[in-house]
Design a protein around this motif. Structure first.
Motif, PDB file in Angstrom:
ATOM      1  N   ALA A 297      81.818  -6.185  87.291  1.00 26.92           N
ATOM      2  CA  ALA A 297      81.233  -4.844  87.288  1.00 26.92           C
ATOM      3  C   ALA A 297      80.706  -4.509  85.899  1.00 26.92           C
ATOM      4  CB  ALA A 297      82.285  -3.824  87.723  1.00 26.92           C
ATOM      5  N   GLU A 298      79.463  -4.060  85.840  1.00 31.58           N
ATOM      6  CA  GLU A 298      78.810  -3.833  84.549  1.00 31.58           C
ATOM      7  C   GLU A 298      79.520  -2.780  83.712  1.00 31.58           C
ATOM      8  OE1 GLU A 298      74.443  -2.459  82.773  1.00 31.58           O
ATOM      9  OE2 GLU A 298      74.695  -2.886  84.914  1.00 31.58           O
ATOM     10  N   GLU A 299      80.019  -1.718  84.355  1.00 32.56           N
ATOM     11  CA  GLU A 299      80.653  -0.645  83.597  1.00 32.56           C
ATOM     12  C   GLU A 299      81.943  -1.096  82.919  1.00 32.56           C
ATOM     13  OE1 GLU A 299      82.283   0.011  87.831  1.00 32.56           O
ATOM     14  OE2 GLU A 299      80.475  -0.767  86.867  1.00 32.56           O
ATOM     15  N   VAL A 300      82.542  -2.174  83.437  1.00 33.50           N
ATOM     16  CA  VAL A 300      83.731  -2.749  82.811  1.00 33.50           C
ATOM     17  C   VAL A 300      83.334  -3.824  81.799  1.00 33.50           C
ATOM     18  CG1 VAL A 300      85.923  -3.932  83.191  1.00 33.50           C
ATOM     19  CG2 VAL A 300      85.088  -2.293  84.885  1.00 33.50           C
ATOM     20  N   ALA A 301      82.404  -4.691  82.199  1.00 31.85           N
ATOM     21  CA  ALA A 301      82.025  -5.836  81.365  1.00 31.85           C
ATOM     22  C   ALA A 301      81.453  -5.429  80.014  1.00 31.85           C
ATOM     23  CB  ALA A 301      81.017  -6.708  82.114  1.00 31.85           C
ATOM     24  N   LYS A 302      80.839  -4.269  79.916  1.00 31.76           N
ATOM     25  CA  LYS A 302      80.260  -3.876  78.628  1.00 31.76           C
ATOM     26  C   LYS A 302      81.327  -3.458  77.614  1.00 31.76           C
ATOM     27  CE  LYS A 302      79.148   0.862  80.080  1.00 31.76           C
ATOM     28  NZ  LYS A 302      78.013   1.791  80.343  1.00 31.76           N
ATOM     29  N   HIS A 303      82.571  -3.266  78.083  1.00 30.59           N
ATOM     30  CA  HIS A 303      83.653  -2.890  77.177  1.00 30.59           C
ATOM     31  C   HIS A 303      84.763  -3.941  77.094  1.00 30.59           C
ATOM     32  CE1 HIS A 303      81.896   1.024  76.784  1.00 30.59           C
ATOM     33  NE2 HIS A 303      82.070   1.323  78.055  1.00 30.59           N
ATOM     34  N   VAL A 304      85.029  -4.616  78.218  1.00 30.26           N
ATOM     35  CA  VAL A 304      86.177  -5.519  78.315  1.00 30.26           C
ATOM     36  C   VAL A 304      85.719  -6.932  78.634  1.00 30.26           C
ATOM     37  CG1 VAL A 304      88.317  -6.002  79.566  1.00 30.26           C
ATOM     38  CG2 VAL A 304      87.694  -3.637  79.062  1.00 30.26           C
ATOM     39  N   ARG A 305      86.181  -7.894  77.843  1.00 27.45           N
ATOM     40  CA  ARG A 305      85.837  -9.298  78.091  1.00 27.45           C
ATOM     41  C   ARG A 305      86.743  -9.887  79.166  1.00 27.45           C
ATOM     42  NH1 ARG A 305      85.491 -10.845  73.225  1.00 27.45           N
ATOM     43  NH2 ARG A 305      83.239 -11.048  73.114  1.00 27.45           N
ATOM     44  N   SER A 306      88.034  -9.569  79.125  1.00 24.52           N
ATOM     45  CA  SER A 306      88.947 -10.127  80.124  1.00 24.52           C
ATOM     46  C   SER A 306      90.259  -9.349  80.146  1.00 24.52           C
ATOM     47  CB  SER A 306      89.236 -11.606  79.837  1.00 24.52           C
ATOM     48  OG  SER A 306      89.978 -11.753  78.636  1.00 24.52           O
ATOM     49  N   LEU A 307      90.919  -9.436  81.293  1.00 22.66           N
ATOM     50  CA  LEU A 307      92.276  -8.930  81.469  1.00 22.66           C
ATOM     51  C   LEU A 307      93.134 -10.097  81.934  1.00 22.66           C
ATOM     52  CD1 LEU A 307      91.509  -5.711  83.574  1.00 22.66           C
ATOM     53  CD2 LEU A 307      91.891  -5.809  81.111  1.00 22.66           C
ATOM     54  N   GLU A 308      94.399 -10.088  81.529  1.00 17.86           N
ATOM     55  CA  GLU A 308      95.310 -11.138  81.977  1.00 17.86           C
ATOM     56  C   GLU A 308      96.690 -10.542  82.210  1.00 17.86           C
ATOM     57  OE1 GLU A 308      95.271 -15.292  80.246  1.00 17.86           O
ATOM     58  OE2 GLU A 308      97.250 -14.605  79.561  1.00 17.86           O
ATOM     59  N   MET A 309      97.291 -10.898  83.332  1.00 20.44           N
ATOM     60  CA  MET A 309      98.623 -10.423  83.676  1.00 20.44           C
ATOM     61  C   MET A 309      99.512 -11.605  84.013  1.00 20.44           C
ATOM     62  SD  MET A 309     100.930  -9.899  86.361  1.00 20.44           S
ATOM     63  CE  MET A 309      99.911 -10.063  87.816  1.00 20.44           C
ATOM     64  N   THR A 310     100.710 -11.633  83.440  1.00 19.69           N
ATOM     65  CA  THR A 310     101.701 -12.658  83.782  1.00 19.69           C
ATOM     66  C   THR A 310     102.889 -11.976  84.432  1.00 19.69           C
ATOM     67  OG1 THR A 310     101.026 -14.064  81.934  1.00 19.69           O
ATOM     68  CG2 THR A 310     103.176 -14.510  82.933  1.00 19.69           C
ATOM     69  N   SER A 311     103.207 -12.405  85.638  1.00 14.21           N
ATOM     70  CA  SER A 311     104.329 -11.808  86.370  1.00 14.21           C
ATOM     71  C   SER A 311     105.643 -12.452  85.940  1.00 14.21           C
ATOM     72  CB  SER A 311     104.136 -12.013  87.873  1.00 14.21           C
ATOM     73  OG  SER A 311     104.453 -13.361  88.227  1.00 14.21           O
ATOM     74  N   GLY A 312     106.740 -11.814  86.341  1.00 20.81           N
ATOM     75  CA  GLY A 312     108.040 -12.444  86.216  1.00 20.81           C
ATOM     76  C   GLY A 312     108.232 -13.464  87.326  1.00 20.81           C
ATOM     77  N   PRO A 313     109.298 -14.246  87.278  1.00 17.88           N
ATOM     78  CA  PRO A 313     109.500 -15.284  88.290  1.00 17.88           C
ATOM     79  C   PRO A 313     109.682 -14.749  89.701  1.00 17.88           C
ATOM     80  CG  PRO A 313     111.438 -15.049  86.869  1.00 17.88           C
ATOM     81  CD  PRO A 313     110.351 -14.254  86.244  1.00 17.88           C
ATOM     82  N   GLU A 314     110.143 -13.494  89.827  1.00 19.33           N
ATOM     83  CA  GLU A 314     110.318 -12.912  91.162  1.00 19.33           C
ATOM     84  C   GLU A 314     109.013 -12.319  91.696  1.00 19.33           C
ATOM     85  OE1 GLU A 314     109.943 -10.493  88.376  1.00 19.33           O
ATOM     86  OE2 GLU A 314     112.018 -11.217  88.295  1.00 19.33           O
ATOM     87  N   LEU A 315     107.978 -12.303  90.845  1.00 14.71           N
ATOM     88  CA  LEU A 315     106.592 -11.947  91.165  1.00 14.71           C
ATOM     89  C   LEU A 315     106.308 -10.450  91.300  1.00 14.71           C
ATOM     90  CD1 LEU A 315     105.485 -14.756  93.672  1.00 14.71           C
ATOM     91  CD2 LEU A 315     105.487 -14.768  91.172  1.00 14.71           C
ATOM     92  N   TRP A 316     107.299  -9.607  91.535  1.00 17.54           N
ATOM     93  CA  TRP A 316     107.005  -8.173  91.627  1.00 17.54           C
ATOM     94  C   TRP A 316     106.991  -7.502  90.253  1.00 17.54           C
ATOM     95  CZ3 TRP A 316     111.008  -5.645  89.429  1.00 17.54           C
ATOM     96  CH2 TRP A 316     112.295  -6.173  89.549  1.00 17.54           C
ATOM     97  N   SER A 317     107.550  -8.146  89.258  1.00 18.56           N
ATOM     98  CA  SER A 317     107.576  -7.554  87.918  1.00 18.56           C
ATOM     99  C   SER A 317     106.428  -8.114  87.079  1.00 18.56           C
ATOM    100  CB  SER A 317     108.907  -7.841  87.227  1.00 18.56           C
ATOM    101  OG  SER A 317     109.003  -9.211  86.880  1.00 18.56           O
ATOM    102  N   VAL A 318     106.241  -7.529  85.899  1.00 20.52           N
ATOM    103  CA  VAL A 318     105.206  -7.995  84.981  1.00 20.52           C
ATOM    104  C   VAL A 318     105.856  -8.296  83.634  1.00 20.52           C
ATOM    105  CG1 VAL A 318     104.597  -5.607  84.353  1.00 20.52           C
ATOM    106  CG2 VAL A 318     102.975  -7.441  83.936  1.00 20.52           C
ATOM    107  N   ARG A 319     105.501  -9.450  83.066  1.00 17.59           N
ATOM    108  CA  ARG A 319     106.061  -9.855  81.767  1.00 17.59           C
ATOM    109  C   ARG A 319     105.111  -9.575  80.615  1.00 17.59           C
ATOM    110  NH1 ARG A 319     107.280 -15.466  80.832  1.00 17.59           N
ATOM    111  NH2 ARG A 319     105.890 -16.080  82.517  1.00 17.59           N
ATOM    112  N   ARG A 320     103.792  -9.727  80.878  1.00 13.89           N
ATOM    113  CA  ARG A 320     102.836  -9.597  79.791  1.00 13.89           C
ATOM    114  C   ARG A 320     101.467  -9.216  80.327  1.00 13.89           C
ATOM    115  NH1 ARG A 320     100.580 -13.822  75.252  1.00 13.89           N
ATOM    116  NH2 ARG A 320      99.390 -14.615  77.012  1.00 13.89           N
ATOM    117  N   VAL A 321     100.761  -8.410  79.561  1.00 13.76           N
ATOM    118  CA  VAL A 321      99.371  -8.083  79.848  1.00 13.76           C
ATOM    119  C   VAL A 321      98.577  -8.284  78.562  1.00 13.76           C
ATOM    120  CG1 VAL A 321      97.751  -6.209  80.350  1.00 13.76           C
ATOM    121  CG2 VAL A 321      99.795  -6.483  81.752  1.00 13.76           C
TER     122      VAL A 321
END
Length: 217
Positions: free
Chosen positions: A158-182
């Protein structure tokens, strides 16, 4: 002889395209499988609360700013992002809009008031605890790692996102419902790494904590 070479060339190209198509389908299947796993794990989650450490590297200044805070997510659509002193600012993302509060006062406004990140606020909420399939239309998704959880990388379409953000990354916990890092990579070279501590699931959250300040004017 030339005709034979030409036909062999076409056959080789066809084989390469076929292999490329198979590889593309395999990547798509890997993403689909990963999203389905996370969706199943998140399906019954009501709330997530976690401490975090946020380190923002400012590209132009070659410096880093560290902050501690707490994330409170009430599914499906309310996020409270509190930065502790000395930052001492709290942000809200809600269906009504975007809000923030500091020791000097508070304000609420539509998402446009969030500046260059207004277009990505809803996507961050989804990344942290929502239905990740909703990101497919706006991002090119990949799964760079499944070590200790699932890492999902998202590059904006989406252009409105791409002009500000190059990438997003999310790493879940091993149980998959939690998040460890963004990780948020901005177009201007700035980079934010948010590392989460122990994530508490389905704890009781006071509804008043999830209401943003009222919109001014």
């Amino acid at each position: 002889m030339q005709r034979r070479s030409f036909l062999m060339g076409l056959a080789a190209c066809g084989g390469a395209l076929s292999v490329g198509g198979v590889a593309g389908r395999a990547r798509a299947d890997a993403v689909g499988d990963a999203l389905a796993e996370i969706t199943r794990a998140r399906a019954s989650v009501k709330t997530l609360v976690a401490p975090f450490t946020q380190e923002r590297s400012i590209g132009l200044l070659a410096t880093a700013v560290k902050s501690d805070g707490e994330m409170t997510l009430v599914l499906p659509d309310r996020l409270r992002w509190e930065l502790k002193p000395p930052d001492a600012i709290t942000y809200w993302i809600t269906p009504e809009g975007f809000g923030f509060a500091t020791p000097k006062g508070a304000a609420g406004a539509g998402r446009g008031a969030a500046g260059r990140f207004g277009a990505v606020l809803s996507d961050l909420l989804v990344l942290l605890g929502g239905d990740l399939e909703k990101l497919r239309a706006r991002y090119e998704l990949s799964i760079p790692s499944r070590e200790g959880g699932i890492t999902l990388a998202a590059r904006p379409r989406a252009e409105e996102v791409a002009k500000h953000v190059r990438s997003l990354e999310m790493t879940s916990g091993p149980e998959l419902w939690s998040v460890r890092r963004v990780v948020i990579e901005e177009r201007n070279g700035d980079r934010s790494v948010i590392a989460f501590g122990k994530v508490a699931r389905d704890v009781t959250v006071d509804p008043a904590r999830m209401r943003a300040p009222k919109q001014q004017g």
